[in-house]
Design a protein around this motif. Structure first.
Motif, PDB file in Angstrom:
ATOM      1  N   LEU A 200      -2.335  -0.442 -15.469  1.00 49.15           N
ATOM      2  CA  LEU A 200      -1.419   0.648 -15.184  1.00 49.15           C
ATOM      3  C   LEU A 200      -1.685   1.863 -16.066  1.00 49.15           C
ATOM      4  CD1 LEU A 200       1.883  -1.450 -14.973  1.00 49.15           C
ATOM      5  CD2 LEU A 200       0.383  -0.769 -13.090  1.00 49.15           C
ATOM      6  N   ASP A 201      -1.261   3.030 -15.591  1.00 48.86           N
ATOM      7  CA  ASP A 201      -1.341   4.240 -16.405  1.00 48.86           C
ATOM      8  C   ASP A 201      -0.452   4.079 -17.638  1.00 48.86           C
ATOM      9  OD1 ASP A 201      -3.012   5.413 -14.578  1.00 48.86           O
ATOM     10  OD2 ASP A 201      -1.381   6.389 -13.466  1.00 48.86           O
TER      11      ASP A 201
ATOM     12  N   GLN B 291       4.178  -1.980  -7.557  1.00 51.93           N
ATOM     13  CA  GLN B 291       3.554  -3.228  -7.115  1.00 51.93           C
ATOM     14  C   GLN B 291       3.665  -4.306  -8.202  1.00 51.93           C
ATOM     15  OE1 GLN B 291      -0.317  -2.989  -5.112  1.00 51.93           O
ATOM     16  NE2 GLN B 291       0.007  -0.784  -4.847  1.00 51.93           N
TER      17      GLN B 291
ATOM     18  N   GLN C  68       0.813  -1.212   0.000  1.00 53.54           N
ATOM     19  CA  GLN C  68       0.000   0.000   0.000  1.00 53.54           C
ATOM     20  C   GLN C  68       0.851   1.269   0.000  1.00 53.54           C
ATOM     21  OE1 GLN C  68      -0.007  -2.362   2.313  1.00 53.54           O
ATOM     22  NE2 GLN C  68      -0.177  -1.556   4.413  1.00 53.54           N
ATOM     23  N   GLN C  69       2.157   1.138   0.246  1.00 50.67           N
ATOM     24  CA  GLN C  69       3.052   2.287   0.226  1.00 50.67           C
ATOM     25  C   GLN C  69       3.687   2.506  -1.145  1.00 50.67           C
ATOM     26  OE1 GLN C  69       5.562   0.681   3.393  1.00 50.67           O
ATOM     27  NE2 GLN C  69       4.807   2.261   4.807  1.00 50.67           N
ATOM     28  N   MET C  70       3.257   1.721  -2.130  1.00 52.48           N
ATOM     29  CA  MET C  70       3.907   1.744  -3.435  1.00 52.48           C
ATOM     30  C   MET C  70       2.900   2.063  -4.533  1.00 52.48           C
ATOM     31  SD  MET C  70       6.128  -1.751  -2.882  1.00 52.48           S
ATOM     32  CE  MET C  70       7.514  -1.307  -3.920  1.00 52.48           C
ATOM     33  N   SER C  71       3.407   2.590  -5.637  1.00 52.99           N
ATOM     34  CA  SER C  71       2.562   2.875  -6.801  1.00 52.99           C
ATOM     35  C   SER C  71       2.185   1.572  -7.502  1.00 52.99           C
ATOM     36  CB  SER C  71       3.316   3.774  -7.785  1.00 52.99           C
ATOM     37  OG  SER C  71       4.409   3.062  -8.363  1.00 52.99           O
ATOM     38  N   GLY C  72       1.230   1.685  -8.443  1.00 51.22           N
ATOM     39  CA  GLY C  72       0.810   0.504  -9.181  1.00 51.22           C
ATOM     40  C   GLY C  72       1.951  -0.133  -9.958  1.00 51.22           C
TER      41      GLY C  72
ATOM     42  N   ILE D 220       3.413   4.486 -17.144  1.00 53.04           N
ATOM     43  CA  ILE D 220       3.983   3.413 -16.330  1.00 53.04           C
ATOM     44  C   ILE D 220       3.935   2.094 -17.099  1.00 53.04           C
ATOM     45  CG2 ILE D 220       3.739   2.109 -14.174  1.00 53.04           C
ATOM     46  CD1 ILE D 220       2.522   4.626 -12.935  1.00 53.04           C
TER      47      ILE D 220
END
Length: 404
Positions: free
Chosen positions: A198-199, A173, A166-170, A202
């Protein structure tokens, strides 16, 4: 490739969802559509007589729209879904015949799965998520942490070992999910739309990351996607699915330039040929080539005979040295030189046979001379001039029109 080099062979695989799977396999239903079979039998054809193979070190992309059967297929490859008929062989062994114990060992040691939604355990930090599969395999804490740390570094997450998902971007992860698969050191990776959530930026980064890793690791990868541009970028070969069937299979260039039917034609309509057509498809034999062992007078004669003011010069070891101009050949001739070994040359713009037209266009914009296509050993294979480049970008219709 030889039979021995094939890692995966799928032969006549069917998957029928519903209460009467055997009924759908009967000969009288062979010509019926998926909709007709569903209406008559109340079952759904997830896969219909699917066959293909994947060679060692290959990225094989399966693509199609939602409901085409691509995700059902990849789940059958690891028996998360059981095929109704057919054979699925890894290194020659039919995994459909495996006992439960053999299947567990197969999933632990031979294949690793990367899912779209990462599948990370939220209560575990990064290194424990990556090491989870190794823990299941029974490795010691020291062994699994060493392997996990190496995999984390490989995907560019060194320093994030103690962080939680939960502390990381998609994108980060997804890198953890990829590291978990790599930590298992499986030869085969099955990737079910791994980047689709993902975006765009990314997503491109993750595609590049995987291609970079693949250049070094040479894993055998089955990659599932619904995105044609992603398929063209990632795949050594591509299979397009519709209604549970593979309707075309081939190299990215073949799929775009030689679509098998109207459905595939519509699918690839907006794809630029420049992104997939390679140098080897548009190169031609050079009009004139000179070798170092030849004298400057021979070079001048060849240039005059062909109306050229420069030629490709080939070294004694048969590699491309560069471009020899008529001016430089005249100078050597006036010095009574017997060979071209001392010739000063202009560096040639070069491309590999697999270089796409899209990559060659900026090169062609910088020079009026042909682009040299060279092999890995530096030998000259052919040349690409601006005329052949334009034809390659325009397609066969232009060529046919010119002939008429």
């Amino acid at each position: 490739m030889t039979q021995a080099q094939r890692r995966i062979e799928v032969s006549n695989v069917w998957k029928v969802f519903g209460g009467k799977p055997d009924a759908a396999l009967r000969p009288e239903h062979a010509a019926k559509s998926r909709a007709e079979i569903r209406e008559e039998l109340g079952v759904v054809l997830g896969l219909r007589n699917v066959s293909f193979h994947v060679d060692g070190g290959e990225v094989y992309v399966v693509m199609g729209l939602s409901g085409s059967g691509k995700s059902t297929l990849v789940r059958c490859l690891i028996r998360l879904a059981e095929a109704s008929a057919g054979e699925i062989r890894f290194d020659g062994e039919d995994i459909r015949a495996y006992t439960p114990e053999q299947l567990v060992e197969f999933r632990r040691s031979k294949v690793a799965m990367v899912f779209q939604h990462y599948g990370l355990l939220p209560h575990r930090n990064v290194i424990d998520n990556v090491a989870y599969g190794l823990e299941v395999k029974g490795l010691t804490r020291e062994e699994r942490y060493e392997a996990a740390a190496h995999a984390i570094e490989t995907v560019g997450l060194k320093g994030w070992e103690q962080n939680f998902p939960q502390q990381m971007s998609g994108g980060m992860q997804q890198r953890v999910g990829l590291a978990r698969a790599l930590a298992l050191n499986a030869d085969v990776l099955l990737m079910d739309e791994p980047f689709s959530g993902l975006d765009p930026l990314i997503r491109r980064e993750m595609q590049d990351e995987l291609l970079s890793l693949q250049a070094n690791l040479r894993k055998t990868i089955v990659f599932i996607t619904h995105d044609l541009n992603e398929a063209l970028k990632m795949g050594d070969r591509i299979a397009i699915m519709r209604d549970g069937e593979i309707i075309q299979e081939g190299l990215p260039e073949e799929v775009v330039t030689l679509p098998s039917d109207d459905y595939v034609t519509d699918f690839v309509r907006d794809v630029s040929r420049a992104k997939v057509v390679q140098a080897k498809a548009v190169m031609k034999e050079p009009d004139i080539v000179i070798y170092e062992r030849q004298g400057p007078r021979a070079a001048l004669h060849a240039m005059q005979s062909n109306g050229a003011d420069a030629v490709f010069l080939i070294a004694r070891n048969f590699t491309l040295r560069g471009i020899l101009t008529a001016e430089r050949a005249h100078e050597l001739a006036s010095q009574a030189k017997e060979s071209l070994e001392e010739a000063e040359v202009i560096p040639a713009m070069t491309a590999k046979p697999e270089t796409t037209i899209e990559e060659i266009v900026p090169m062609a914009a910088k020079t009026a001379r042909p682009i040299a296509v060279v092999a890995d050993n530096g030998s000259l294979l052919g040349e690409i001039d601006r005329g052949s480049l334009l034809l390659g970008m325009s397609g066969p219709d232009v060529e046919e029109a010119e002939e008429e």
